[in-house]
Write a protein that holds these residues in place. Structure first.
Motif, mmCIF file in Angstrom:
data_model
loop_
_atom_site.group_PDB
_atom_site.id
_atom_site.type_symbol
_atom_site.label_atom_id
_atom_site.label_comp_id
_atom_site.label_asym_id
_atom_site.label_seq_id
_atom_site.Cartn_x
_atom_site.Cartn_y
_atom_site.Cartn_z
ATOM 1 N N GLN A 47 75.861 14.946 -0.138
ATOM 2 C CA GLN A 47 73.824 14.895 -0.344
ATOM 3 C C GLN A 47 73.335 15.074 0.937
ATOM 4 O OE1 GLN A 47 73.452 13.177 -4.985
ATOM 5 N NE2 GLN A 47 72.267 12.186 -3.777
ATOM 6 N N LEU A 48 73.783 13.628 1.447
ATOM 7 C CA LEU A 48 73.069 13.382 2.857
ATOM 8 C C LEU A 48 73.621 14.396 3.540
ATOM 9 C CD1 LEU A 48 73.605 9.347 3.498
ATOM 10 C CD2 LEU A 48 71.203 10.971 2.639
ATOM 11 N N ILE A 51 71.940 17.768 3.532
ATOM 12 C CA ILE A 51 70.412 18.051 3.433
ATOM 13 C C ILE A 51 70.063 17.725 5.017
ATOM 14 C CG2 ILE A 51 70.129 14.743 3.846
ATOM 15 C CD1 ILE A 51 67.832 18.252 2.434
ATOM 16 N N VAL A 54 71.059 21.197 5.779
ATOM 17 C CA VAL A 54 69.192 21.839 5.304
ATOM 18 C C VAL A 54 68.214 22.170 6.074
ATOM 19 C CG1 VAL A 54 67.594 22.313 3.061
ATOM 20 C CG2 VAL A 54 70.529 22.522 2.998
ATOM 21 N N LEU A 55 68.201 20.694 6.546
ATOM 22 C CA LEU A 55 66.822 20.207 7.049
ATOM 23 C C LEU A 55 66.753 20.867 8.748
ATOM 24 C CD1 LEU A 55 66.077 16.646 6.113
ATOM 25 C CD2 LEU A 55 65.268 18.671 5.699
ATOM 26 N N VAL A 70 61.492 23.323 -0.716
ATOM 27 C CA VAL A 70 61.901 21.668 -0.588
ATOM 28 C C VAL A 70 60.825 21.366 -1.307
ATOM 29 C CG1 VAL A 70 62.487 19.747 0.968
ATOM 30 C CG2 VAL A 70 62.929 22.268 1.778
ATOM 31 N N MET A 74 61.872 18.821 -4.199
ATOM 32 C CA MET A 74 62.186 17.562 -4.635
ATOM 33 C C MET A 74 61.558 17.087 -5.469
ATOM 34 S SD MET A 74 61.213 15.900 -0.427
ATOM 35 C CE MET A 74 62.302 16.132 0.619
ATOM 36 N N VAL A 129 58.320 17.500 5.186
ATOM 37 C CA VAL A 129 59.797 16.963 4.757
ATOM 38 C C VAL A 129 60.027 15.042 4.238
ATOM 39 C CG1 VAL A 129 61.833 16.889 4.241
ATOM 40 C CG2 VAL A 129 60.107 18.824 4.991
ATOM 41 N N GLY A 133 59.667 13.258 0.691
ATOM 42 C CA GLY A 133 60.496 12.383 0.579
ATOM 43 C C GLY A 133 60.316 10.611 -0.841
#
Length: 240
Positions: A47-48, A51, A54-55, A70, A74, A129, A133
């Motif tokens: 996931q990290l 992401i 993606v980020l 996004v 979330m 973002v 989060g």
């Protein structure tokens, strides 16, 4: 470069897993099982890493619609995960979770980004973002604790007022504890990250104060809204 961020190579990062291996060995030796832990670690890595890519793409694109997508992902994910503690009621409470986190977290996020920070453009990804989060994650945790405690109290025959008070108090414990601990026991992620990147500790402290207010408010408002919506749901169920 005095304030340059230290770059982590794959080999350096691998060293951080040495205590992880020790912990897994302890779990295995004490017969707790390592399957769930390995799955969690694998998901964390995947996931990290994803992401991160993606980020990087979103930050480069600078498109407000991408940021909104996004934020929506979330919000949906946090609303669903929040109800993991009450699996048998999950589908019935999804709307309550979604609305409470969207309103409580969304309004808090809008105030911080548009009035406090005055982002320009309004969707500036490197602020919007990460802050979203924090807001949605803390609102999710509060709603999750609230739902679990609420249904436990109701199951034991407590009246609504007592069950609501117990649920709200339980939901706010982690947030209130973090307010007591910040600066004494822990330096939270926002402040630590800024200090590591070379920002003055005084400036980082101001940002962390803003974040703590944001977390406290989003958790408190979202939980109160969740309880109000659930109360109507329970009344409707009793009448039917």
């Amino acid at each position: 470069m005095e304030h340059a961020v230290i770059q982590l190579s794959p080999v350096q990062l691998a060293l951080a897993f040495l205590p992880v291996v020790i912990t897994l060995a302890i779990l295995f030796k004490w017969s707790f099982g390592v399957g769930r832990s390995l799955y969690a670690l694998g998901r964390m890595l995947l996931q990290l890493l994803l992401i991160g890519y993606v980020l990087a793409w979103i930050f480069g694109a600078g498109d407000g619609w991408l940021v909104l997508i996004v934020l929506l992902v979330m919000l949906l994910a946090s609303s669903w995960i929040a109800l993991g503690t009450v699996g048998q009621h999950r589908r019935h409470l999804l709307v309550a979770s979604l609305v409470s986190i969207a309103v409580g977290g969304g309004l808090t996020l809008a105030l911080v980004t548009q009035a406090v920070l005055q982002l320009d453009p309004w969707f500036l990804p490197r602020y919007m973002v990460p802050l979203a989060g924090m807001v949605f994650a803390n609102a999710m945790t509060a709603v999750s604790l609230c739902a679990e405690r609420l249904y436990a109290e109701i199951k034991h025959g407590e009246a609504w007022d007592e069950a609501r008070q117990a649920a709200y108090s339980a939901a706010m414990i982690p947030v209130i504890n973090s307010l007591f601990a910040v600066g004494l026991v822990s330096l939270p992620g926002m402040m630590t990250g800024q200090i590591l990147s070379g920002v003055s500790p005084l400036v980082a402290a101001r940002y962390q104060i803003m974040v703590m207010c944001m977390i406290f408010a989003s958790a408190g408002i979202s939980t109160a809204l969740f309880l109000a919506i659930v109360r109507r749901h329970l009344k409707a169920a009793d009448e039917s």
